[in-house]
Design a protein around this motif. Structure first.
Motif, PDB file in Angstrom:
ATOM      1  N   PHE A 141      11.340  21.448 -18.543  1.00  0.00           N
ATOM      2  CA  PHE A 141      10.268  21.447 -17.492  1.00  0.00           C
ATOM      3  C   PHE A 141      10.660  21.727 -16.010  1.00  0.00           C
ATOM      4  CE2 PHE A 141       8.675  19.045 -20.900  1.00  0.00           C
ATOM      5  CZ  PHE A 141       7.336  19.233 -20.929  1.00  0.00           C
ATOM      6  N   PHE A 142       9.574  21.737 -14.904  1.00  0.00           N
ATOM      7  CA  PHE A 142       9.747  22.055 -13.429  1.00  0.00           C
ATOM      8  C   PHE A 142       8.837  21.139 -12.588  1.00  0.00           C
ATOM      9  CE2 PHE A 142       8.657  25.122  -9.913  1.00  0.00           C
ATOM     10  CZ  PHE A 142       9.903  25.401  -9.431  1.00  0.00           C
ATOM     11  N   LEU A 143       9.308  20.045 -11.834  1.00  0.00           N
ATOM     12  CA  LEU A 143       8.461  18.993 -11.171  1.00  0.00           C
ATOM     13  C   LEU A 143       8.405  19.102  -9.653  1.00  0.00           C
ATOM     14  CD1 LEU A 143       8.339  15.186 -11.945  1.00  0.00           C
ATOM     15  CD2 LEU A 143       8.914  15.818  -9.675  1.00  0.00           C
ATOM     16  N   ASP A 144       7.365  18.545  -9.083  1.00  0.00           N
ATOM     17  CA  ASP A 144       7.153  18.596  -7.630  1.00  0.00           C
ATOM     18  C   ASP A 144       6.832  17.238  -7.039  1.00  0.00           C
ATOM     19  OD1 ASP A 144       7.110  19.979  -5.332  1.00  0.00           O
ATOM     20  OD2 ASP A 144       5.169  20.806  -5.627  1.00  0.00           O
ATOM     21  N   ALA A 145       6.536  17.249  -5.802  1.00  0.00           N
ATOM     22  CA  ALA A 145       6.205  16.165  -4.884  1.00  0.00           C
ATOM     23  C   ALA A 145       6.118  14.760  -5.458  1.00  0.00           C
ATOM     24  CB  ALA A 145       4.904  16.505  -4.193  1.00  0.00           C
ATOM     25  N   LEU A 146       7.088  13.940  -5.115  1.00  0.00           N
ATOM     26  CA  LEU A 146       7.004  12.516  -5.367  1.00  0.00           C
ATOM     27  C   LEU A 146       6.153  11.921  -4.250  1.00  0.00           C
ATOM     28  CD1 LEU A 146      10.736  11.868  -6.293  1.00  0.00           C
ATOM     29  CD2 LEU A 146       8.814  12.403  -7.791  1.00  0.00           C
ATOM     30  N   LEU A 147       5.226  11.057  -4.602  1.00  0.00           N
ATOM     31  CA  LEU A 147       4.227  10.606  -3.628  1.00  0.00           C
ATOM     32  C   LEU A 147       4.567   9.268  -2.989  1.00  0.00           C
ATOM     33  CD1 LEU A 147       0.904  11.617  -5.369  1.00  0.00           C
ATOM     34  CD2 LEU A 147       1.699  12.399  -3.156  1.00  0.00           C
ATOM     35  N   VAL A 148       4.405   9.210  -1.671  1.00  0.00           N
ATOM     36  CA  VAL A 148       4.632   7.976  -0.939  1.00  0.00           C
ATOM     37  C   VAL A 148       3.513   6.982  -1.257  1.00  0.00           C
ATOM     38  CG1 VAL A 148       3.386   8.742   1.118  1.00  0.00           C
ATOM     39  CG2 VAL A 148       5.157   7.006   1.326  1.00  0.00           C
ATOM     40  N   ASP A 149       3.876   5.706  -1.380  1.00  0.00           N
ATOM     41  CA  ASP A 149       2.907   4.672  -1.739  1.00  0.00           C
ATOM     42  C   ASP A 149       2.378   3.936  -0.515  1.00  0.00           C
ATOM     43  OD1 ASP A 149       1.361   3.002  -3.221  1.00  0.00           O
ATOM     44  OD2 ASP A 149       2.974   1.934  -4.194  1.00  0.00           O
ATOM     45  N   VAL A 150       3.135   3.905   0.573  1.00  0.00           N
ATOM     46  CA  VAL A 150       2.732   3.179   1.776  1.00  0.00           C
ATOM     47  C   VAL A 150       2.647   4.151   2.948  1.00  0.00           C
ATOM     48  CG1 VAL A 150       3.321   1.314   3.353  1.00  0.00           C
ATOM     49  CG2 VAL A 150       3.872   1.094   0.922  1.00  0.00           C
ATOM     50  N   ASP A 151       1.521   4.091   3.706  1.00  0.00           N
ATOM     51  CA  ASP A 151       1.348   5.026   4.817  1.00  0.00           C
ATOM     52  C   ASP A 151       1.817   4.407   6.133  1.00  0.00           C
ATOM     53  OD1 ASP A 151      -0.740   3.366   5.811  1.00  0.00           O
ATOM     54  OD2 ASP A 151      -2.217   4.391   4.566  1.00  0.00           O
ATOM     55  N   VAL A 152       1.566   5.117   7.244  1.00  0.00           N
ATOM     56  CA  VAL A 152       2.087   4.686   8.545  1.00  0.00           C
ATOM     57  C   VAL A 152       1.478   3.379   9.035  1.00  0.00           C
ATOM     58  CG1 VAL A 152       2.682   7.023   9.283  1.00  0.00           C
ATOM     59  CG2 VAL A 152       0.380   6.127   9.746  1.00  0.00           C
ATOM     60  N   SER A 153       0.328   3.003   8.474  1.00  0.00           N
ATOM     61  CA  SER A 153      -0.290   1.738   8.878  1.00  0.00           C
ATOM     62  C   SER A 153       0.148   0.581   7.981  1.00  0.00           C
ATOM     63  CB  SER A 153      -1.822   1.864   8.825  1.00  0.00           C
ATOM     64  OG  SER A 153      -2.268   1.999   7.481  1.00  0.00           O
ATOM     65  N   GLY A 154       0.994   0.885   7.013  1.00  0.00           N
ATOM     66  CA  GLY A 154       1.448  -0.143   6.090  1.00  0.00           C
ATOM     67  C   GLY A 154       0.513  -0.361   4.922  1.00  0.00           C
ATOM     68  N   GLN A 155      -0.555   0.450   4.839  1.00  0.00           N
ATOM     69  CA  GLN A 155      -1.535   0.323   3.767  1.00  0.00           C
ATOM     70  C   GLN A 155      -1.183   1.232   2.585  1.00  0.00           C
ATOM     71  OE1 GLN A 155      -3.976  -2.097   4.071  1.00  0.00           O
ATOM     72  NE2 GLN A 155      -2.756  -2.507   5.907  1.00  0.00           N
ATOM     73  N   ARG A 156      -1.855   1.000   1.480  1.00  0.00           N
ATOM     74  CA  ARG A 156      -1.612   1.786   0.267  1.00  0.00           C
ATOM     75  C   ARG A 156      -2.862   2.587  -0.091  1.00  0.00           C
ATOM     76  NH1 ARG A 156       2.015  -1.837  -3.946  1.00  0.00           N
ATOM     77  NH2 ARG A 156       3.951  -1.763  -2.715  1.00  0.00           N
ATOM     78  N   GLU A 157      -3.234   3.501   0.805  1.00  0.00           N
ATOM     79  CA  GLU A 157      -4.447   4.273   0.584  1.00  0.00           C
ATOM     80  C   GLU A 157      -4.345   5.151  -0.656  1.00  0.00           C
ATOM     81  OE1 GLU A 157      -7.374   7.530   2.773  1.00  0.00           O
ATOM     82  OE2 GLU A 157      -5.711   6.641   3.885  1.00  0.00           O
ATOM     83  N   MET A 158      -3.185   5.777  -0.875  1.00  0.00           N
ATOM     84  CA  MET A 158      -3.038   6.634  -2.046  1.00  0.00           C
ATOM     85  C   MET A 158      -3.146   5.831  -3.332  1.00  0.00           C
ATOM     86  SD  MET A 158      -2.952   9.784  -1.205  1.00  0.00           S
ATOM     87  CE  MET A 158      -2.540  10.471  -2.803  1.00  0.00           C
ATOM     88  N   ARG A 159      -2.630   4.618  -3.321  1.00  0.00           N
ATOM     89  CA  ARG A 159      -2.756   3.772  -4.507  1.00  0.00           C
ATOM     90  C   ARG A 159      -4.223   3.460  -4.780  1.00  0.00           C
ATOM     91  NH1 ARG A 159      -0.147   0.575  -7.965  1.00  0.00           N
ATOM     92  NH2 ARG A 159       1.830   1.388  -7.192  1.00  0.00           N
ATOM     93  N   ASP A 160      -4.976   3.118  -3.732  1.00  0.00           N
ATOM     94  CA  ASP A 160      -6.402   2.857  -3.909  1.00  0.00           C
ATOM     95  C   ASP A 160      -7.116   4.101  -4.414  1.00  0.00           C
ATOM     96  OD1 ASP A 160      -6.012   0.288  -2.994  1.00  0.00           O
ATOM     97  OD2 ASP A 160      -6.666   0.719  -0.941  1.00  0.00           O
TER      98      ASP A 160
END
Length: 409
Positions: A215-234
């Motif tokens: 296989f061929f993989l991309d972008a590992l995603l950050v879990d915590v943003d600059v405000s310390g929140q987890r918007e991507m998780r939500d």
């Protein structure tokens, strides 16, 4: 990869904003291009094929229309080799955003381009794509909003979450087109689409292809943003709940952590047995926009300039981004130690480097160790070298094609 090979390349998503708008970008060299454009390539234009058998299987886009793909047949030495590219393009996580999405090419084949130009790793020209130009190259269109993982529907809003069925229908159709006779296959899943590598149906297809691997993989995603929140998780939690993705995510992950966590690639990567290549920038501009410093996490607009142009980032903001880079490198440390895997992480503010001609294989393409991305991927797949490249921290790399946004995003 031996006499029979199937590999996974995980590379940058050609994504727009979460709700489907398309950013216009220009690289800091001389380019003025769309995020999903070919970046200067001369590849062939390939028509859209709708999968006619999909409707009977319930394998439909968000709006109920037929899914499709673009296939350019291989020739010569590549006649029995296949490159399958699963298109990326963000997600929808609630009824409102999915209804919005189904009136676009990301949710309906009625709005898809009838032709796409194949550039970068999809190009049919040896001077643009030296290792894969004469393979059967197919781009499976993305119209389910859940990274091909959904299994469900919302009757009241006329929404179909059938990503897993679309994947299966596409594979069935491609098998009938000749992929069942392939002697080597390279799959390009995007982000959480790599969960397909662990699905029951995927192994059925591998058995049909007489293989258990790559296989061929991309972008590992950050879990915590600059405000310390987890918007991507939500956000991902909304996708998993709405689209019923939990049942299709890899059991090797869901057996040890919650289903939403298994929508993050870094939690799936450790269990991949298939030879895999990770292509990613250390400072992915889509992630900077949508998961590191999204507007919701920056109500005062302190990150606005940095989001639009890396040259406007303050010293403290760059320090934060260096931390993001370090987290990514830590996440792939074990992965990169495996002999069968390859990696190319450059320190560029960029995105979607495999399908863009200027970043994939051109005279001034980004390079590490004197290897352009196309050369590194080819060396890995054909076992011509170690193919493990990790850049030093920004701003050390003078070969980057940095992207700068014009207009708000």
């Amino acid at each position: 990869m031996g006499s029979w090979a199937l590999a996974l390349v995980l590379g940058s998503l050609a994504v727009a904003a979460v709700h489907g708008s398309e950013p216009w970008l220009n690289a800091t060299h001389v380019y003025s291009i769309n995020a999903n454009s070919g970046g200067g390539g001369n590849g062939v234009f390939v028509g859209l094929t709708l999968i006619q058998s999909a409707a009977a299987k319930g394998a439909v886009c968000l709006d109920g229309s037929l899914p499709g793909y673009h296939l350019h047949k291989g020739f010569g030495s590549g006649a029995n080799s296949w490159l399958v590219n699963l298109e990326g393009g963000g997600w929808c996580n609630d009824v409102k955003s999915c209804v919005f999405r189904k009136s676009s090419r990301r949710g309906s084949s009625n709005y898809m381009e009838k032709q796409l130009q194949f550039t970068g790793i999809m190009s049919n020209r040896p001077e643009e794509n030296p290792d894969f130009y004469n393979w059967n190259r197919v781009k499976v269109r993305y119209c389910d909003g859940g990274s091909f993982t959904g299994e469900g529907a919302d009757a009241s809003s006329g929404l179909y979450f059938r990503g897993q069925r679309i994947w299966q229908a596409a594979m069935d159709d491609l098998m009938a087109q000749g992929m069942q006779y392939a002697n080597q296959v390279l799959i390009l899943p995007q982000l959480t689409m790599l969960s397909l590598a662990f699905g029951k149906q995927f192994y059925v297809y591998l058995t049909q292809l007489n293989s258990t691997r790559p296989f061929f993989l991309d972008a590992l995603l950050v879990d915590v943003d600059v405000s310390g929140q987890r918007e991507m998780r939500d956000f991902f939690n909304g996708i998993v709940r709405l689209q019923g993705s939990g049942s299709t995510l890899p059991r090797s992950c869901t057996s040890r952590m919650d289903k939403t966590s298994c929508f993050f690639p870094q939690n799936v990567v450790p269990n991949i047995q298939t030879p895999t290549f990770i292509l990613n920038t250390a400072y992915d501009v889509w992630q900077l926009q949508q998961s590191v410093a999204p507007k919701k996490a920056d109500p005062q607009g302190q990150w606005h300039g940095c989001r639009m142009n890396h040259a406007s980032c303050s010293g403290s903001q760059l320090q934060f981004l260096q931390g993001f880079r370090n987290e990514m490198l830590d996440a792939v440390r074990g992965f990169s130690g495996s002999r069968q895997n390859g990696i190319f992480i450059n320190s560029c503010f960029a995105h979607c480097q495999s399908e863009r001609q200027d970043t994939w294989y051109a005279k001034d393409s980004p390079s590490l160790g004197n290897k352009r991305i196309a050369e590194a991927v080819g060396d890995w797949f054909f076992e011509r070298g170690d193919a493990k490249y990790t850049d030093c921290a920004y701003p050390c790399d003078g070969t980057c094609h940095h992207l700068v946004f014009r207009g708000d995003y």
